[in-house]
Write a protein that holds these residues in place. Structure first.
Motif, PDB file in Angstrom:
ATOM      1  N   UNK A  39       3.776  94.397  25.187  1.00 41.45           N
ATOM      2  CA  UNK A  39       4.354  94.720  24.330  1.00 41.45           C
ATOM      3  C   UNK A  39       3.612  94.452  23.152  1.00 41.45           C
ATOM      4  N   UNK A  40       3.808  95.162  21.518  1.00 42.59           N
ATOM      5  CA  UNK A  40       3.030  94.742  20.749  1.00 42.59           C
ATOM      6  C   UNK A  40       2.968  93.569  19.770  1.00 42.59           C
ATOM      7  N   UNK A  41       2.537  93.140  19.174  1.00 42.56           N
ATOM      8  CA  UNK A  41       2.453  91.417  17.962  1.00 42.56           C
ATOM      9  C   UNK A  41       3.597  91.894  17.039  1.00 42.56           C
ATOM     10  N   UNK A  42       4.158  90.706  17.252  1.00 40.30           N
ATOM     11  CA  UNK A  42       5.672  90.975  16.365  1.00 40.30           C
ATOM     12  C   UNK A  42       6.877  92.071  16.807  1.00 40.30           C
ATOM     13  N   UNK A  43       6.930  92.343  18.275  1.00 34.90           N
ATOM     14  CA  UNK A  43       7.752  93.129  19.070  1.00 34.90           C
ATOM     15  C   UNK A  43       8.923  92.654  18.622  1.00 34.90           C
ATOM     16  N   UNK A  44      10.128  93.115  18.789  1.00 32.55           N
ATOM     17  CA  UNK A  44      11.364  92.538  18.982  1.00 32.55           C
ATOM     18  C   UNK A  44      11.811  92.515  20.440  1.00 32.55           C
ATOM     19  N   UNK A  45      11.625  91.095  20.736  1.00 32.41           N
ATOM     20  CA  UNK A  45      12.091  90.721  22.084  1.00 32.41           C
ATOM     21  C   UNK A  45      13.952  90.760  22.365  1.00 32.41           C
ATOM     22  N   UNK A  46      14.343  91.302  23.356  1.00 30.19           N
ATOM     23  CA  UNK A  46      15.909  91.347  23.336  1.00 30.19           C
ATOM     24  C   UNK A  46      16.772  90.830  24.119  1.00 30.19           C
ATOM     25  N   UNK A  47      15.088  90.325  25.235  1.00 30.15           N
ATOM     26  CA  UNK A  47      15.831  89.449  26.409  1.00 30.15           C
ATOM     27  C   UNK A  47      14.992  88.477  27.110  1.00 30.15           C
ATOM     28  N   UNK A  48      14.778  87.219  27.217  1.00 32.63           N
ATOM     29  CA  UNK A  48      13.803  86.064  27.440  1.00 32.63           C
ATOM     30  C   UNK A  48      14.757  85.771  29.106  1.00 32.63           C
ATOM     31  N   UNK A  49      13.430  85.334  30.311  1.00 29.74           N
ATOM     32  CA  UNK A  49      14.314  84.521  31.176  1.00 29.74           C
ATOM     33  C   UNK A  49      12.547  84.060  31.727  1.00 29.74           C
ATOM     34  N   UNK A  50      13.779  82.826  32.290  1.00 33.81           N
ATOM     35  CA  UNK A  50      12.449  81.640  32.314  1.00 33.81           C
ATOM     36  C   UNK A  50      12.428  81.359  34.136  1.00 33.81           C
ATOM     37  N   UNK A  51      12.075  81.327  34.142  1.00 35.78           N
ATOM     38  CA  UNK A  51      11.603  80.874  35.971  1.00 35.78           C
ATOM     39  C   UNK A  51      10.040  79.718  35.647  1.00 35.78           C
ATOM     40  N   UNK A  52      10.529  78.565  36.757  1.00 31.43           N
ATOM     41  CA  UNK A  52       9.832  77.105  36.897  1.00 31.43           C
ATOM     42  C   UNK A  52      10.568  75.929  37.879  1.00 31.43           C
ATOM     43  N   UNK A  53      10.659  74.511  36.779  1.00 30.94           N
ATOM     44  CA  UNK A  53      10.815  73.804  37.775  1.00 30.94           C
ATOM     45  C   UNK A  53      11.417  73.099  36.131  1.00 30.94           C
ATOM     46  N   UNK A 105       3.991  85.966  19.182  1.00 28.22           N
ATOM     47  CA  UNK A 105       3.210  86.895  17.810  1.00 28.22           C
ATOM     48  C   UNK A 105       4.385  86.684  17.007  1.00 28.22           C
ATOM     49  N   UNK A 106       5.157  85.813  17.073  1.00 29.57           N
ATOM     50  CA  UNK A 106       6.046  84.791  15.843  1.00 29.57           C
ATOM     51  C   UNK A 106       4.795  84.350  14.727  1.00 29.57           C
ATOM     52  N   UNK A 107       5.657  84.245  13.892  1.00 31.49           N
ATOM     53  CA  UNK A 107       5.405  83.530  13.099  1.00 31.49           C
ATOM     54  C   UNK A 107       4.986  81.967  12.433  1.00 31.49           C
ATOM     55  N   UNK A 108       4.287  80.748  12.829  1.00 26.39           N
ATOM     56  CA  UNK A 108       3.732  80.015  12.884  1.00 26.39           C
ATOM     57  C   UNK A 108       4.872  79.543  11.795  1.00 26.39           C
ATOM     58  N   UNK A 109       5.277  78.352  12.873  1.00 29.08           N
ATOM     59  CA  UNK A 109       5.831  77.130  11.591  1.00 29.08           C
ATOM     60  C   UNK A 109       5.707  76.189  10.934  1.00 29.08           C
ATOM     61  N   UNK A 110       5.454  76.145  12.412  1.00 31.62           N
ATOM     62  CA  UNK A 110       4.154  74.298  11.657  1.00 31.62           C
ATOM     63  C   UNK A 110       2.749  74.759  12.977  1.00 31.62           C
ATOM     64  N   UNK A 111       2.054  73.597  12.815  1.00 35.14           N
ATOM     65  CA  UNK A 111       0.306  73.344  13.842  1.00 35.14           C
ATOM     66  C   UNK A 111       1.219  72.231  15.417  1.00 35.14           C
ATOM     67  N   UNK A 112       1.150  73.269  16.526  1.00 35.36           N
ATOM     68  CA  UNK A 112       1.504  72.239  17.701  1.00 35.36           C
ATOM     69  C   UNK A 112       0.781  71.502  18.289  1.00 35.36           C
ATOM     70  N   UNK A 113      -0.722  71.936  17.079  1.00 31.17           N
ATOM     71  CA  UNK A 113      -1.205  70.821  17.995  1.00 31.17           C
ATOM     72  C   UNK A 113      -1.895  69.812  17.353  1.00 31.17           C
ATOM     73  N   UNK A 114      -0.949  69.447  16.602  1.00 35.20           N
ATOM     74  CA  UNK A 114      -1.716  68.867  15.315  1.00 35.20           C
ATOM     75  C   UNK A 114      -1.389  67.210  16.385  1.00 35.20           C
ATOM     76  N   UNK A 115      -2.288  66.150  15.996  1.00 36.62           N
ATOM     77  CA  UNK A 115      -2.316  65.277  16.169  1.00 36.62           C
ATOM     78  C   UNK A 115      -1.474  64.238  15.735  1.00 36.62           C
ATOM     79  N   UNK A 116      -0.363  63.490  16.467  1.00 38.89           N
ATOM     80  CA  UNK A 116       0.096  62.119  16.550  1.00 38.89           C
ATOM     81  C   UNK A 116      -0.775  61.174  15.342  1.00 38.89           C
ATOM     82  N   UNK A 117       0.434  60.731  14.830  1.00 38.17           N
ATOM     83  CA  UNK A 117       0.102  59.860  13.900  1.00 38.17           C
ATOM     84  C   UNK A 117      -0.704  58.545  14.262  1.00 38.17           C
ATOM     85  N   UNK A 118      -1.376  57.030  14.081  1.00 36.63           N
ATOM     86  CA  UNK A 118      -1.986  56.100  14.574  1.00 36.63           C
ATOM     87  C   UNK A 118      -1.079  55.318  14.791  1.00 36.63           C
ATOM     88  N   UNK A 119      -0.623  54.920  15.906  1.00 37.06           N
ATOM     89  CA  UNK A 119       0.107  54.129  16.974  1.00 37.06           C
ATOM     90  C   UNK A 119      -0.561  52.646  16.903  1.00 37.06           C
TER      91      UNK A 119
END
Length: 268
Positions: free
Chosen positions: A1-15, A193-207
């Motif tokens: 499906x093209x970028x920014x398509x409208x998705x009407x259903x979602x199925x997740x498989x796994x553990x 294709x969703x508009x980014x809300x934040x940077x999911x790869x951003x590093x954590x603050x020093x601990x």
């Protein structure tokens, strides 16, 4: 499906990763990245439907036998498949068998959905896990091959250093924290294709580094509460998912829970 398509259903498989452990909710249930992604998709599509067939502890052969045909019959716009990592942790790991079962799963799912999504799973850094790294990297290379061959999106969580950080993992050292699940949901959202809300790869603050005593206390707690029981289940052939049904076995309209992270008015 093209970028920014409208998705009407979602199925997740796994553990357990897709079931949502250890993103624990006040009522004792688990939320997790798939629920968070479903909430964001539902926020912009009236009548959006979601099923989550994942069950903790499942091996890829069990996912193939118990979840794939059910998902195929649902004919969803988006299907995510994440499996095989539990197999790599077994002493009897057979790479040829596991890769063959993963390939069969993808071959069945890809023609039956609008967009199949695969993942290079996140992996916690640490000396215990290093022995499994060659197995993971062979598995993920094959995931890349399957993605290219079948037109599936491959989300590279393994390649994000922040998701290997110990602070991203729960005390059982096997499952992501709530922040980890939020980042995975953001990664898949962006891949679709969703508009980014934040940077999911951003590093954590020093601990601040933990002292020797605190580290040893944590190691002892982990061994007592999690490692010992986990080894016991491996030796007896048992799983935490034995007899447990999927969290959302039917493809039904999804109403996000109040406060679900990632549901933002500007994205509705």
């Amino acid at each position: 499906m093209e970028k920014n398509a409208t998705y009407t259903s979602f199925v997740a498989l796994g553990d357990s990763f897709t079931e949502g452990m250890s993103d624990l909710q006040p009522d004792g249930s688990y939320r997790g990245w798939a629920d968070l992604l479903a909430a964001r998709l539902a926020a912009r599509t009236p009548g959006f439907r979601y099923a989550n067939l994942a069950v903790r502890g499942k091996l890829i052969g069990q996912i193939l036998d118990e979840q794939v045909d059910t998902a195929v019959a649902m004919r969803a716009d988006v299907v995510t498949l994440v499996g095989g990592l539990n197999d790599t942790l077994r002493p009897t790991y057979d790479a040829g068998r596991v890769l063959g079962q993963l390939e069969e799963s993808v071959e069945r799912l890809a023609p039956a959905c609008g967009q199949l999504v695969l993942m290079r799973s996140p992996a916690r850094r640490g000396p215990v896990m290093e022995r499994f790294r060659p197995r993971w990297e062979k598995l993920f290379s094959f995931v890349d091959e399957l993605g290219a061959r079948h037109g599936a999106l491959v989300v590279d969580l393994y390649g994000a250093p922040v998701l290997g950080e110990q602070r991203m993992w729960d005390v059982d050292r096997l499952h992501l924290t709530a922040d980890g699940h939020r980042r995975v949901a953001e990664a898949v959202w962006q891949a679709l294709g969703g508009e980014p809300a934040d940077d999911w790869r951003a590093e954590l603050a020093p601990d601040l580094p933990q002292g020797w005593l605190m580290r040893r206390t944590g190691d002892a707690r982990f061994a007592r509460q999690y490692l010992g029981p986990w080894i016991g289940r491996r030796l007896t052939g048992r799983s935490t998912g034995d007899g447990r049904p999927p969290k959302r076995p039917e493809l039904l309209p999804y109403e996000p829970l109040p406060g679900d992270a990632g549901v933002r008015p500007e994205q509705a």
